[in-house]
Design a protein around this motif. Structure first.
Motif, PDB file in Angstrom:
ATOM      1  N   TYR A  13       0.826  -1.206   0.000  1.00  0.00           N
ATOM      2  CA  TYR A  13       0.000   0.000   0.000  1.00  0.00           C
ATOM      3  C   TYR A  13       0.865   1.262   0.000  1.00  0.00           C
ATOM      4  CZ  TYR A  13      -4.064  -2.902   1.176  1.00  0.00           C
ATOM      5  OH  TYR A  13      -5.070  -3.833   1.159  1.00  0.00           O
ATOM      6  N   ARG A  17       3.511   0.104   4.190  1.00  0.00           N
ATOM      7  CA  ARG A  17       2.267  -0.495   4.666  1.00  0.00           C
ATOM      8  C   ARG A  17       1.824  -1.630   3.757  1.00  0.00           C
ATOM      9  NH1 ARG A  17      -1.335   4.729   6.300  1.00  0.00           N
ATOM     10  NH2 ARG A  17      -0.008   5.378   8.013  1.00  0.00           N
ATOM     11  N   PRO A  37       0.313  -6.985  16.279  1.00  0.00           N
ATOM     12  CA  PRO A  37      -0.253  -5.745  16.838  1.00  0.00           C
ATOM     13  C   PRO A  37      -1.096  -4.999  15.803  1.00  0.00           C
ATOM     14  CG  PRO A  37       2.023  -5.398  16.259  1.00  0.00           C
ATOM     15  CD  PRO A  37       1.730  -6.838  15.960  1.00  0.00           C
ATOM     16  N   GLY A  39      -2.259  -2.874  12.916  1.00  0.00           N
ATOM     17  CA  GLY A  39      -1.594  -2.447  11.676  1.00  0.00           C
ATOM     18  C   GLY A  39      -0.561  -3.421  11.150  1.00  0.00           C
ATOM     19  N   ALA A  40      -0.442  -4.601  11.763  1.00  0.00           N
ATOM     20  CA  ALA A  40       0.604  -5.552  11.349  1.00  0.00           C
ATOM     21  C   ALA A  40       0.289  -6.227  10.024  1.00  0.00           C
ATOM     22  CB  ALA A  40       0.805  -6.607  12.433  1.00  0.00           C
ATOM     23  N   GLY A  41      -0.991  -6.355   9.679  1.00  0.00           N
ATOM     24  CA  GLY A  41      -1.337  -6.989   8.401  1.00  0.00           C
ATOM     25  C   GLY A  41      -2.254  -8.201   8.526  1.00  0.00           C
ATOM     26  N   THR A  44      -5.504  -7.569   6.424  1.00  0.00           N
ATOM     27  CA  THR A  44      -5.155  -7.526   4.999  1.00  0.00           C
ATOM     28  C   THR A  44      -4.943  -8.952   4.486  1.00  0.00           C
ATOM     29  OG1 THR A  44      -4.127  -5.375   5.341  1.00  0.00           O
ATOM     30  CG2 THR A  44      -3.542  -6.541   3.323  1.00  0.00           C
ATOM     31  N   ARG A  47      -8.372 -10.668   4.383  1.00  0.00           N
ATOM     32  CA  ARG A  47      -9.210 -10.164   3.276  1.00  0.00           C
ATOM     33  C   ARG A  47      -8.757 -10.740   1.941  1.00  0.00           C
ATOM     34  NH1 ARG A  47      -9.049  -5.117   5.743  1.00  0.00           N
ATOM     35  NH2 ARG A  47      -7.466  -4.473   4.243  1.00  0.00           N
ATOM     36  N   GLU A 155     -10.219 -11.471  14.514  1.00  0.00           N
ATOM     37  CA  GLU A 155     -10.502 -11.001  15.885  1.00  0.00           C
ATOM     38  C   GLU A 155     -11.942 -11.316  16.307  1.00  0.00           C
ATOM     39  OE1 GLU A 155      -8.949  -7.245  17.108  1.00  0.00           O
ATOM     40  OE2 GLU A 155      -7.582  -7.237  15.407  1.00  0.00           O
ATOM     41  N   HIS A 187      -5.871 -10.688  19.478  1.00  0.00           N
ATOM     42  CA  HIS A 187      -4.912  -9.991  20.348  1.00  0.00           C
ATOM     43  C   HIS A 187      -4.928 -10.651  21.713  1.00  0.00           C
ATOM     44  CE1 HIS A 187      -4.226  -6.574  17.755  1.00  0.00           C
ATOM     45  NE2 HIS A 187      -5.518  -6.462  17.565  1.00  0.00           N
TER      46      HIS A 187
END
Ligand SMILES: Nc1ncnc2c1ncn2[C@@H]1O[C@H](COP(=O)(O)OP(=O)(O)OP(=O)(O)O)[C@@H](O)[C@H]1O
Ligand SMILES: [Mg+2]
Length: 305
Positions: A13, A17, A37, A39-41, A44, A47, A155, A187
């Motif tokens: 991205y 990112r 954590p 924003g780690a992926g 993504t 998806r 999650e 998490h």
């Protein structure tokens, strides 16, 4: 047999990112945990696995079908629980369950009703009037209700209260016992710890470790952190490992590794170090949290363990 295969999956991205060269597979009947954590992926990757995005490189496949190529075939037997919940606000929970059942060609509501009761969900409320936890429960019911072979969950228990998290964990364990293949990000260490057979840690879009949860759970095995003085001896030891002691994690830059040794093999393990230049040898106690946190120290030394 692999039911989920993710190979070299890459989506850039920009500005660092995205996900880069993500590879792992989930075997039939396995529960695979995906930790990382914010924003780690994780989302993504999930998806892309669900075929919602086209990767720049690599692929994600379910039962050998590349999801982005033939989504409906690949997802035939998949229950999906998205990380971001988006529900049709005007529908009641019951109407949403009915709508989703029809989409899945499901006419028997017995399992959906059982799940609804299990999570004490009031399905007469309209989705827009539901609390976050209620919405999560509704997405859990919808993911599980068709009794799919494979569950992909992003999650899944975030927003659930501790009692409902327990209910969810027991449900996942029971489904695993019934032979389901499960991939879930989380998490929550206790959730991953108690359900998952293997755990991948993702950091900055890259998989930094995949570990058997047995290694963390079983006390009859000991974990030693070893650091070598030179690469020659590091390589010599790495190549000599066979039998019951096993390098479960390596840090090539630091010439260090964590070795997992059965109690009965400790002598053999110590003998195998003879003649090698060792900088540090210490026993470490691993919890999943220690293990996970070790990837987030600036100077990675297995969490300073
Ligand atoms: N559509 C997009 N366009 C641009 N950047 C994106 C897009 N989707 C994700 N990203 C970026 O990719 C990275 C990974 O995001 P992702 O949502 O996969 O993280 P995550 O591990 O699921 O985090 P969280 O725990 O917060 O849910 C982040 O830096 C995010 O900003
Ligand atoms: Mg996410």
């Amino acid at each position: 047999m692999d039911r989920i295969a993710i190979n070299d999956l890459t989506k850039d991205y920009g500005q660092g990112r995205g996900i880069f060269g993500v590879s792992f597979s989930v075997h039939k009947g396995e529960c695979f945990g995906f930790l990382g954590p914010n924003g780690a992926g994780k989302s993504t990757t999930i998806r892309h696995l669900m075929g919602f995005s086209t990767p720049d490189k690599g692929y994600a496949a379910i039962d050998g079908v590349v999801t982005v190529k033939d989504r409906s075939k690949a997802l035939e037997n998949v229950g999906y629980l998205p990380g971001e919940i988006s529900l049709p606000g005007a529908l009641t929970g019951r109407e949403f369950i009915k709508e989703q059942s029809e989409l899945k060609g499901l006419s028997d509501y017995a399992f959906a009703d059982w799940l609804t009761a299990l999570f004490q969900l009031d399905t007469s409320l309209r989705c827009k009037d539901m609390s976050m936890g209620m919405k999560r429960k509704l997405t859990i019911v919808v993911a599980f209700m068709s009794d799919p072979d494979i569950l992909v969950m992003d999650e899944p228990s975030s927003g659930l209260d501790p009692k409902m998290q327990e209910v969810f964990i027991e449900l996942v364990k029971a489904e695993k016992k019934r032979g389901k293949t499960i991939l879930m990000s989380s998490h929550i260490f206790s959730e991953i710890d108690s359900c998952c057979d293997r755990i991948a840690v993702i950091k900055d879009g890259k998989i930094v470790s995949i570990i058997d949860s047995d290694v963390i759970k079983h006390n009859e095995k000991k974990n030693y952190r070893l650091r070598f003085k030179n690469r020659k001896d590091y390589d010599a030891f790495a190549n000599s490992q066979e039998g019951k002691s096993k390098a479960v994690d390596r840090d090539e830059k630091d010439l260090a590794m964590i070795v997992n040794v059965e109690d009965e093999d400790i002598n053999t393990f110590l003998m195998s170090l003879k003649g090698l230049a060792i900088d540090d040898l210490s026993e470490i106690k691993l919890t999943l949290e220690d293990y996970f946190m070790s990837f987030y120290k600036e100077d990675r030394t297995f969490g300073g363990l």
